[in-house]
Motif scaffolding. Structure first.
Motif, PDB file in Angstrom:
ATOM      1  N   SER A   1       0.845  -1.245  -0.050  1.00 38.99           N
ATOM      2  CA  SER A   1       0.060   0.037   0.096  1.00 38.99           C
ATOM      3  C   SER A   1       1.025   1.300   0.071  1.00 38.99           C
ATOM      4  N   GLY A   2       2.005   1.131   0.541  1.00 40.17           N
ATOM      5  CA  GLY A   2       2.731   2.454   0.639  1.00 40.17           C
ATOM      6  C   GLY A   2       3.364   2.550  -0.739  1.00 40.17           C
ATOM      7  N   PHE A   3       3.782   1.589  -1.398  1.00 43.31           N
ATOM      8  CA  PHE A   3       4.502   1.662  -2.557  1.00 43.31           C
ATOM      9  C   PHE A   3       3.516   2.270  -3.663  1.00 43.31           C
ATOM     10  N   LEU A   4       2.086   1.897  -3.672  1.00 38.82           N
ATOM     11  CA  LEU A   4       1.361   2.221  -4.472  1.00 38.82           C
ATOM     12  C   LEU A   4       0.835   4.088  -4.124  1.00 38.82           C
ATOM     13  N   ALA A   5       0.987   3.925  -2.867  1.00 40.21           N
ATOM     14  CA  ALA A   5       0.480   5.373  -2.562  1.00 40.21           C
ATOM     15  C   ALA A   5       1.786   6.380  -2.965  1.00 40.21           C
ATOM     16  N   ALA A   6       3.093   5.926  -2.819  1.00 41.71           N
ATOM     17  CA  ALA A   6       3.993   6.646  -3.154  1.00 41.71           C
ATOM     18  C   ALA A   6       4.013   7.064  -4.616  1.00 41.71           C
ATOM     19  N   THR A   7       3.624   5.792  -5.329  1.00 45.90           N
ATOM     20  CA  THR A   7       3.592   5.961  -6.967  1.00 45.90           C
ATOM     21  C   THR A   7       2.852   7.149  -7.366  1.00 45.90           C
ATOM     22  N   ILE A   8       1.695   7.295  -6.781  1.00 48.98           N
ATOM     23  CA  ILE A   8       0.646   8.416  -7.188  1.00 48.98           C
ATOM     24  C   ILE A   8       0.924   9.682  -6.379  1.00 48.98           C
ATOM     25  N   ALA A   9       2.155   9.859  -5.429  1.00 45.64           N
ATOM     26  CA  ALA A   9       2.111  10.981  -4.792  1.00 45.64           C
ATOM     27  C   ALA A   9       2.761  12.240  -5.446  1.00 45.64           C
TER      28      ALA A   9
ATOM     29  N   ALA B   1      -6.724  -5.651   1.873  1.00 47.24           N
ATOM     30  CA  ALA B   1      -5.746  -6.843   2.091  1.00 47.24           C
ATOM     31  C   ALA B   1      -5.012  -6.726   0.883  1.00 47.24           C
ATOM     32  N   PRO B   2      -3.955  -5.686   0.568  1.00 49.28           N
ATOM     33  CA  PRO B   2      -3.130  -5.766  -0.700  1.00 49.28           C
ATOM     34  C   PRO B   2      -2.475  -6.909  -0.911  1.00 49.28           C
ATOM     35  N   HIS B   3      -1.668  -7.459   0.063  1.00 46.12           N
ATOM     36  CA  HIS B   3      -0.942  -8.794  -0.010  1.00 46.12           C
ATOM     37  C   HIS B   3      -1.774 -10.054  -0.646  1.00 46.12           C
ATOM     38  N   ASN B   4      -2.896 -10.193  -0.017  1.00 42.28           N
ATOM     39  CA  ASN B   4      -3.612 -11.275  -0.534  1.00 42.28           C
ATOM     40  C   ASN B   4      -4.445 -11.086  -1.844  1.00 42.28           C
ATOM     41  N   PHE B   5      -4.544  -9.697  -2.205  1.00 38.04           N
ATOM     42  CA  PHE B   5      -5.191  -9.312  -3.559  1.00 38.04           C
ATOM     43  C   PHE B   5      -4.074  -9.501  -4.517  1.00 38.04           C
TER      44      PHE B   5
END
Length: 255
Positions: A43-51, A72-76
């Protein structure tokens, strides 16, 4: 300003802005929704990507991503079906769109299946003074599978002189100890001493105003120049001063 006075100022401002009270208005809010290591780093990587852009919009769109992953990002990432991906149709944040997101999900799955973790992808080389090689290694792994050419612009390349602001911000989140409850410190194999300040218009302007940075462009050369300045004050944890520089720029309007 004398060295001692500047160090005192930076330490004072770092203490002020390295505070949980600012989490709600910052993209770091997104990984703070989770406790599982893999959920935090994805979730941090995705948030940082669009920051980039307005922070409320960044947070809104990043929340949409984790909501679509059923929080549940990892499970998804590991277990999603093609039908599950349909819920993201129409997603766009600035130039990051649905097609980019589908590739990011696919690449993250490849990383967890073939490379065990995101942290492993950023491992620096022996003797490195920063994470330039680590970022480059991650980028090579991230794009080792088939991808759209357009998606490569969303993962910056320090070897093309990019400041890599969002990646350095993400690395700060994952690596710095969470003594103040802001950063996470969940990646133990990378030393905080190797981190570089996430250089943007705010940190760059304040760094120049304080005499910490002379280079005019916000690029990788400027990142390394600022690294050298900040490590004089705290070689073990130089990026603690990101809080000072960013806070002074955003909340005190110092230019």
């Amino acid at each position: 300003m004398k060295y001692s006075d500047l160090k005192e100022l930076l330490n004072e401002k770092a203490l002020r802005y390295n505070s949980t009270e600012f989490i709600e208005s910052d993209p770091i809010l997104i990984p703070h929704l989770f406790t599982k290591k893999e959920d935090i780093e994805i979730s941090g990587f995705l948030a940082a990507t669009i920051a980039w852009g307005q922070r409320p919009t960044i947070i809104k769109n990043a929340k949409r991503l984790v909501e679509g992953m059923d929080f549940a990002p990892h499970n998804f990432i590991l277990n999603h079906t093609p039908k599950d991906l349909q819920r993201f149709e129409g997603f766009v944040h600035r130039t990051f769109n649905y097609d980019d997101l589908l590739f990011f999900i696919t690449s993250l799955r490849n990383i967890y299946l073939r490379h065990d973790s995101l942290e492993n992808c950023f491992t620096p080389k022996s003797g490195d003074e920063n994470l330039k090689n680590g970022i480059n290694n991650f980028r090579n792994i991230f794009f080792e599978i088939d991808h759209l050419k357009r998606s490569k612009k969303h993962v910056s390349d320090p070897f093309r002189n990019s400041a890599c602001k969002r990646i350095n911000m993400y690395l700060r989140w994952m690596v710095r100890p969470n003594d103040a409850g802001v950063d996470f410190g969940i990646w133990k194999n990378i030393s905080p001493s190797l981190l570089s300040c996430p250089l943007d218009v705010h940190t760059g302007n304040v760094a120049r105003a304080l005499g910490l940075l002379k280079r005019k462009q916000n690029d990788w050369k400027a990142v390394e120049e600022l690294d050298a300045s900040l490590r004089k004050f705290n070689p073990e944890d130089p990026v603690i001063y990101d809080f000072a520089l960013f806070g002074m720029g955003v909340f005190e309007n110092i230019k």
